[in-house]
Design an enzyme around this catalytic site. Structure first.
Site, mmCIF file in Angstrom:
data_model
loop_
_atom_site.group_PDB
_atom_site.id
_atom_site.type_symbol
_atom_site.label_atom_id
_atom_site.label_comp_id
_atom_site.label_asym_id
_atom_site.label_seq_id
_atom_site.Cartn_x
_atom_site.Cartn_y
_atom_site.Cartn_z
ATOM 1 N N LYS A 10 32.956 18.993 -11.480
ATOM 2 C CA LYS A 10 31.586 19.021 -10.932
ATOM 3 C C LYS A 10 30.578 19.099 -12.063
ATOM 4 O O LYS A 10 30.895 19.532 -13.191
ATOM 5 C CB LYS A 10 31.381 20.207 -9.978
ATOM 6 C CG LYS A 10 31.559 21.608 -10.584
ATOM 7 C CD LYS A 10 30.349 22.188 -11.286
ATOM 8 C CE LYS A 10 30.600 23.607 -11.810
ATOM 9 N NZ LYS A 10 29.666 24.023 -12.846
ATOM 10 N N PRO A 91 38.138 19.571 -19.679
ATOM 11 C CA PRO A 91 38.194 20.593 -20.732
ATOM 12 C C PRO A 91 38.001 22.000 -20.158
ATOM 13 O O PRO A 91 37.310 22.173 -19.149
ATOM 14 C CB PRO A 91 37.034 20.224 -21.666
ATOM 15 C CG PRO A 91 36.678 18.826 -21.330
ATOM 16 C CD PRO A 91 37.054 18.595 -19.911
ATOM 17 N N ALA A 93 36.665 25.879 -19.944
ATOM 18 C CA ALA A 93 35.418 26.616 -20.234
ATOM 19 C C ALA A 93 34.304 25.679 -20.661
ATOM 20 O O ALA A 93 33.574 25.925 -21.607
ATOM 21 C CB ALA A 93 35.654 27.687 -21.311
ATOM 22 N N ALA A 94 34.168 24.574 -19.926
ATOM 23 C CA ALA A 94 33.235 23.520 -20.316
ATOM 24 C C ALA A 94 32.020 23.414 -19.395
ATOM 25 O O ALA A 94 31.095 22.660 -19.681
ATOM 26 C CB ALA A 94 33.972 22.173 -20.340
ATOM 27 N N GLY A 95 32.032 24.150 -18.275
ATOM 28 C CA GLY A 95 30.935 24.045 -17.315
ATOM 29 C C GLY A 95 31.190 23.004 -16.249
ATOM 30 O O GLY A 95 30.329 22.723 -15.417
ATOM 31 N N GLY A 97 33.820 23.197 -14.087
ATOM 32 C CA GLY A 97 34.522 23.800 -12.947
ATOM 33 C C GLY A 97 35.998 23.448 -12.865
ATOM 34 O O GLY A 97 36.594 23.551 -11.788
ATOM 35 N N GLY A 98 36.600 23.062 -13.980
ATOM 36 C CA GLY A 98 38.000 22.617 -13.956
ATOM 37 C C GLY A 98 38.956 23.654 -13.391
ATOM 38 O O GLY A 98 39.769 23.350 -12.516
ATOM 39 N N GLY A 99 38.863 24.886 -13.869
ATOM 40 C CA GLY A 99 39.757 25.953 -13.396
ATOM 41 C C GLY A 99 39.538 26.236 -11.917
ATOM 42 O O GLY A 99 40.497 26.428 -11.159
ATOM 43 N N SER A 100 38.269 26.249 -11.499
ATOM 44 C CA SER A 100 37.944 26.500 -10.090
ATOM 45 C C SER A 100 38.438 25.362 -9.214
ATOM 46 O O SER A 100 38.949 25.578 -8.112
ATOM 47 C CB SER A 100 36.419 26.632 -9.919
ATOM 48 O OG SER A 100 35.927 27.658 -10.738
ATOM 49 N N ASP A 133 32.724 29.408 -8.079
ATOM 50 C CA ASP A 133 32.685 27.938 -8.090
ATOM 51 C C ASP A 133 33.835 27.285 -7.328
ATOM 52 O O ASP A 133 33.967 26.065 -7.352
ATOM 53 C CB ASP A 133 32.719 27.418 -9.538
ATOM 54 C CG ASP A 133 31.338 27.390 -10.158
ATOM 55 O OD1 ASP A 133 30.357 27.694 -9.448
ATOM 56 O OD2 ASP A 133 31.241 27.055 -11.350
HETATM 57 O O1 C5P Z 1 32.878 34.110 -9.966
HETATM 58 P P1 C5P Z 1 33.374 33.884 -11.358
HETATM 59 O O2 C5P Z 1 34.578 34.718 -11.679
HETATM 60 O O3 C5P Z 1 33.581 32.449 -11.680
HETATM 61 O O4 C5P Z 1 32.213 34.353 -12.333
HETATM 62 C C1 C5P Z 1 32.440 34.557 -13.689
HETATM 63 C C2 C5P Z 1 31.351 35.433 -14.279
HETATM 64 O O5 C5P Z 1 30.117 34.732 -14.327
HETATM 65 C C3 C5P Z 1 31.055 36.696 -13.528
HETATM 66 O O6 C5P Z 1 31.912 37.742 -13.908
HETATM 67 C C4 C5P Z 1 29.602 36.981 -13.927
HETATM 68 O O7 C5P Z 1 29.569 37.571 -15.210
HETATM 69 C C5 C5P Z 1 29.020 35.596 -14.057
HETATM 70 N N1 C5P Z 1 28.340 35.151 -12.819
HETATM 71 C C6 C5P Z 1 27.154 35.722 -12.458
HETATM 72 N N2 C5P Z 1 26.524 35.320 -11.318
HETATM 73 C C7 C5P Z 1 27.077 34.338 -10.543
HETATM 74 C C8 C5P Z 1 28.287 33.735 -10.907
HETATM 75 C C9 C5P Z 1 28.901 34.168 -12.055
HETATM 76 O O8 C5P Z 1 26.624 36.612 -13.145
HETATM 77 N N3 C5P Z 1 26.443 33.968 -9.440
#
Ligand code: C5P
Length: 290
Positions: A10, A91, A93-95, A97-100, A133
């Site tokens: 995404k 990749p 931790a790239a933004g 959403g691969g892991g999600s 995500d």
């Molecule tokens: O939900 P997820 O585990 O992917 O979020 C990772 C981290 O990103 C959270 O622990 C938080 O530090 C930050 N986050 C946030 N607000 C969101 C989504 C994520 O602060 N709405």
């Protein structure tokens, strides 16, 4: 018995941080868009346990992987064991959403493999427990996310738009990016005509926003530099996706996107051309190995 499922990436067309929440998360308003670019999972039935293998050496194989966590959640709902092969292209931790997306794909694969028939409302709830995500990938296409980003609503799909992705070659940890936001956050509330996004070509969108981009860009000056390159190479819009550091450019035509990706690769950057993926198309392509 086995199921093959694609896990699409995404981008965030918009990502607005509206405030801090009592639970430590941030209140978001985001428009997500799924892409044709994807990982692939092959999930095979096993009597017990969850074993993960991957083409990617750095991918976590144990309980810290969201795929494993997805399995643990569904084990409580009747799923037996699984052996999972992850063809990892998105990749880490790239933004993007691969892991999600892998986690959402695992929920769907186990639901199908073990005929659990959990239904979308329950899968959305379980997905939200895995990560903010995850639920968007169960909907697909153009998606509005509010709350932590896990409360998702399908928007009318955009017309398919060519996209160029550029990976700066390092990962950004999401908690760090949110933690680096200034106390004032973005300060000014903005009004969006969200539905106008769907009605228009991606290339004539109003200015896209990502409130995390200034903080990540300050720490990593390569981020604004790459954004500038994308715009120079004809992108109609360019932004960082999620907590970065991947940049995307939206292009008016496929040929322009392919040429831009090639030019970026020639200058030593990791870049590829893909296209946005609408909900119906995503659902058509999700299962199967073709
Ligand atoms: O939900 P997820 O585990 O992917 O979020 C990772 C981290 O990103 C959270 O622990 C938080 O530090 C930050 N986050 C946030 N607000 C969101 C989504 C994520 O602060 N709405």
């Amino acid at each position: 018995m086995a199921v093959t499922v694609r896990a699409f990436a995404k981008i965030n067309l918009t990502l607005e941080v509206l405030g801090r929440r009592a639970d430590g998360y941030h209140e978001l308003r985001s428009i997500y868009q799924t892409l044709a670019f994807h990982d692939r999972l092959r999930v095979e039935a096993r009597p017990r346990g969850c074993e993960i293998e991957s083409t990617h050496a750095e991918l976590e194989r144990g309980p810290a992987n969201l795929i494993h966590q997805a399995w643990r959640l569904l084990r409580l709902r009747g799923a037996k064991g699984a052996k999972v092969w992850v063809e990892k292209r998105i990749p880490l931790a790239a933004g993007l959403g691969g892991g999600s997306s892998d986690a959402a794909a695992m929920l769907l694969a186990l639901d199908r493999l073990y005929r659990l028939e959990l239904g979308l409302p329950l899968l959305l709830e379980l997905g939200a427990r895995l990560g903010a995500d995850v639920p968007l990938f169960l909907i697909g296409g153009t998606v509005l996310g509010v709350g932590r980003g896990s409360e998702v609503y399908p928007l009318p799909d955009l017309k398919p738009a060519p996209v160029v992705l550029v990976f700066p070659g390092f990962g950004v940890r999401t908690p760090w990016a949110f933690g680096a936001l200034p106390n004032s956050l973005t300060g000014r509330p903005r009004t969006h005509k969200i539905l106008s996004f769907a009605a228009q070509e991606a290339s004539v969108y109003p200015e896209l926003v990502n409130d995390l981009e200034p903080v990540v860009g300050k720490r990593y000056p390569v981020v604004p530099r790459i954004r500038g390159r994308l715009l120079e190479l004809g992108a109609r819009q360019a932004r960082m996706t999620g907590s970065g550091p991947t940049l995307y450019g939206l292009y008016a035509g496929r040929a322009k996107a392919v040429a831009a990706a090639r030019a970026l690769r020639r200058s030593g950057l990791q870049a590829l051309a893909t296209v946005t993926l609408a909900r119906r198309e995503l659902r058509r392509r999700r299962f199967g190995s073709s």
